[in-house]
Design a protein around this motif. Sequence first.
Motif, mmCIF file in Angstrom:
data_model
loop_
_atom_site.group_PDB
_atom_site.id
_atom_site.type_symbol
_atom_site.label_atom_id
_atom_site.label_comp_id
_atom_site.label_asym_id
_atom_site.label_seq_id
_atom_site.Cartn_x
_atom_site.Cartn_y
_atom_site.Cartn_z
ATOM 1 N N ASP A 114 21.803 -23.179 8.560
ATOM 2 C CA ASP A 114 20.442 -23.025 9.053
ATOM 3 C C ASP A 114 20.409 -23.535 10.494
ATOM 4 O O ASP A 114 20.910 -24.632 10.773
ATOM 5 C CB ASP A 114 19.483 -23.844 8.183
ATOM 6 N N LEU A 169 18.208 -24.977 12.006
ATOM 7 C CA LEU A 169 17.559 -26.286 12.064
ATOM 8 C C LEU A 169 18.556 -27.427 11.896
ATOM 9 O O LEU A 169 18.246 -28.577 12.213
ATOM 10 C CB LEU A 169 16.487 -26.392 10.975
ATOM 11 N N LYS A 229 11.041 -26.228 8.236
ATOM 12 C CA LYS A 229 10.230 -25.211 8.887
ATOM 13 C C LYS A 229 8.765 -25.550 8.650
ATOM 14 O O LYS A 229 8.389 -25.966 7.549
ATOM 15 C CB LYS A 229 10.564 -23.831 8.311
ATOM 16 N N ASP A 230 7.936 -25.390 9.674
ATOM 17 C CA ASP A 230 6.508 -25.724 9.570
ATOM 18 C C ASP A 230 6.347 -27.139 9.024
ATOM 19 O O ASP A 230 5.694 -27.373 8.000
ATOM 20 C CB ASP A 230 5.776 -24.718 8.690
#
Length: 353
Positions: free
Chosen positions: A260, A262, A153-154
Amino acid sequence: MNTAKPETIALFCLTPGGVTLAQRLQTALPLTCFTSEKLLQPGFIPFGESFAQTVQQAFSQYSALVFIAATGIVVRVIAPLLSDKLHDPAVVVMDERGEHVISLLSGHLGGANDLTRQLAGSLGADPVITTATDVNHLAALDTLAARLDATLKDFRLAVKTVNQMLVSNQRVGLWWDADFASSAALYDTRGFIAVENLEALPELDALVCVTLRNELPPQTIQLFKLVPKRIVAGIGCRRDTPPQIVAELLNQHLLENHFDPLALRAIGSIALKKDEPALLELARSLQIPFNIYSVDQLALHEQRFPASEFVRATVGVGSVSQPAAWLMSDGKLVGNTLKQQGVTITLGVSDRC
């Protein structure tokens, strides 16, 4: 995102010495070599309208660009083309005598540092690598992510923060979930502090966790979740199902199985759905492959799963999501098949990086 293992390499040479060096390199690496008309040799491709125009085309078509030229010339020609480290190809520069090989752009994610070492090794040259983690003989979070085919994330901020902490001698822990612990020794983790138990951390400033899980025990320090892309989803749906419904159900199914989002690597379906708007939009928005399978391919594994005669009459095979997930994961399915609102989703775990 670019890759740490350039698969297609374009080489540009501007002088007779550069052409000679390129011919040496052709024996060691699969290269597409470009040069001017007056220097053209067998196995080389002439520049198009100009050197700059050819570089511009190659920048988006090749995983790596190698220049046998002055660094200043290369900087000027690629400057208008630069986007960011997630998408720019690897760029490597070397002198025509083959004494120095310079990693110029996308050293970690694009693989320019590795390519620089490889080229230098082939020539007996000096590899010039200036990224801080490499200079300090440390691992880098973006390199580890690329090797694992993982994301965070980010991403940009996480990589910048962790790499800065590593080169500043701060204590960054690295924990591997059980699915990945056995292969941890295969990766460069210099500078990270090995963590065995999330319930009993050593003194740390931050923690990186390699995992597919959507949730981890809360920590009092900065936690960065590095998520390998290993989950695949076979999907069947009624024609013209709204994209939002498919996306929401897929996310729901991932979370129900404690993954997740992702971690999603690819989606797949039957060839009849190759132009299904919801599936095309899903693949586009998530920037993942949409794998298409023929009726014959799915039918090879149809007997493993409950069949629907309605589905068979509609698409030619009794099940879509389950055999598609089976094919994408080499038979490693997880959880139950979701069946809601005319959508079926089956998840699998792929071992392929």
